[in-house]
Design an enzyme around this catalytic site. Structure first.
Site, PDB file in Angstrom:
ATOM      1  N   LYS A  71       0.799  -1.238   0.000  1.00 49.73           N
ATOM      2  CA  LYS A  71       0.000   0.000   0.000  1.00 49.73           C
ATOM      3  C   LYS A  71       0.830   1.286   0.000  1.00 49.73           C
ATOM      4  O   LYS A  71       0.388   2.305  -0.487  1.00 49.73           O
ATOM      5  CB  LYS A  71      -0.947   0.013   1.206  1.00 49.73           C
ATOM      6  CG  LYS A  71      -2.041  -1.033   1.111  1.00 49.73           C
ATOM      7  CD  LYS A  71      -3.027  -0.877   2.250  1.00 49.73           C
ATOM      8  CE  LYS A  71      -4.031  -1.995   2.235  1.00 49.73           C
ATOM      9  NZ  LYS A  71      -5.118  -1.812   3.197  1.00 49.73           N
ATOM     10  N   ASP A 107      -9.757   2.832   2.097  1.00 49.71           N
ATOM     11  CA  ASP A 107      -9.828   2.245   3.443  1.00 49.71           C
ATOM     12  C   ASP A 107     -10.377   3.257   4.444  1.00 49.71           C
ATOM     13  O   ASP A 107     -11.200   2.934   5.303  1.00 49.71           O
ATOM     14  CB  ASP A 107      -8.427   1.837   3.928  1.00 49.71           C
ATOM     15  CG  ASP A 107      -7.900   0.597   3.224  1.00 49.71           C
ATOM     16  OD1 ASP A 107      -8.705  -0.274   2.850  1.00 49.71           O
ATOM     17  OD2 ASP A 107      -6.674   0.493   3.055  1.00 49.71           O
TER      18      ASP A 107
END
Ligand code: ATR
Length: 292
Positions: A71, A107
């Site tokens: 990420k 997220d």
């Protein structure tokens, strides 16, 4: 599902990737709307990430999710990232927009949607304590700050990292007060009694470690959240529940981050109920497999 010469490809890059629940959730969503897309898992080693990202254009893949450990390391390989992903410093979704690779972080928005939809929690003006200062915690904290939480305490094992984050976000989000605290303050009654929200944003739920926390110090209305979804009832949440506090697990965050990514890729409204149903079934199967 019918694959044709026109089927568009989505996927997820991770290492390992075999435990991911995203393909089941995304393919069910795509199929339910009759979209000619497929979502595939790709095991991408860290040293292969750059090649894998370049292959999105080579192969005409129109979007991917990123999971552990990609990420943060993916950012230099993208053409652009959203302001939100930039502040958080992590990207979990790539959109291939006519050859331009755009990094998003869904997220953070997914966590906030889960708080609202699954627990009716509105962050505006509230006080929160977040354990953790890593990538996941940054997403949670930025999401809360964007929704004007009044105050956030950051407790991290490595306290300097929590202090750096409090300072950095303090400069970026004017409406929120950030205070780094040592883990030992998790039993400070003046802090604990001020909380509306208490989040574990470390990966510890996975290991089942119980923090030394007395939930009796928190107000009875506090919402206790864990970003870990496997198990759904982590040791942290179990302890909170035993203390009579309301809890929310990480499956909702997984669901809503997936829904936001789906909407970025397809420009269609995500079929939340179908995605949720699949996730709950898959999570149950995963648990049964782990138990046997
Ligand atoms: P992620 O992307 O999942 O957030 P990360 O960026 O590596 O992963 O961050 C992990 C977080 O969990 C950190 O806040 C870490 O604390 P440190 O900064 O002190 O390393 C925290 N963490 C992980 N394992 C932990 C443990 N056993 N006890 C306490 N904190 C832990």
């Amino acid at each position: 599902m019918r694959i044709t010469g026109e089927t568009r490809i989505l996927g997820i890059f991770g290492y390992p990737v075999k435990h991911t629940l995203s393909p089941s959730m995304q393919n069910a969503a795509l199929e339910s709307l009759g979209l000619n897309y497929i979502y595939l898992p790709f095991e991408v080693r860290p040293e292969e990430l750059e090649d894998a990202v370049r292959s999105l254009n080579t192969l005409g893949i129109i979007g991917v999710n990123l999971t552990i450990p990609h990420k943060e390391s993916v950012i230099p390989f993208l053409d652009e990232i959203t302001d939100e992903a930039e502040v958080i410093g992590s990207v979990n979704t790539i959109e291939n927009k006519n050859g331009r690779l755009i990094g998003h972080n869904t997220d953070s928005g997914g966590f906030m949607m889960s708080l609202r939809a699954d627990a009716g929690f509105n962050a505006n003006g509230k006080t929160a304590l977040v354990i953790g200062a890593g990538g996941a915690a940054r997403g949670v904290i930025a999401g809360l700050a964007r929704e004007m939480v009044h105050r956030i305490f950051i407790a991290n094992r490595t306290m300097e990292k929590g202090e750096r984050l409090a300072k950095e976000f303090g400069n970026k989000f004017e409406g929120t007060e950030f205070t780094a605290i040592p883990m030992s303050s998790l039993n400070d009654s003046s802090i604990m009694s001020s909380l509306d929200l208490f989040v574990n944003a470390t990966s510890m739920g996975m290991e089942g470690t119980i923090f030394d926390i007395q939930f009796s110090l928190t107000p009875t209305h506090v919402l206790v959240s864990d970003i870990v979804y496997n198990p759904q009832l982590t040791a942290f949440l179990k302890k909170a529940r035993e203390g009579g506090r309301k809890t929310i697990g990480g499956l909702g965050m997984l669901l809503y981050q997936g829904a936001i990514s789906f909407e970025i890729w397809t420009s269609r409204k995500a079929p939340i109920a179908i995605m949720k149903d699949v996730l709950q079934k898959e999570a149950q199967l995963a648990r049964q497999a782990a138990d046997s």
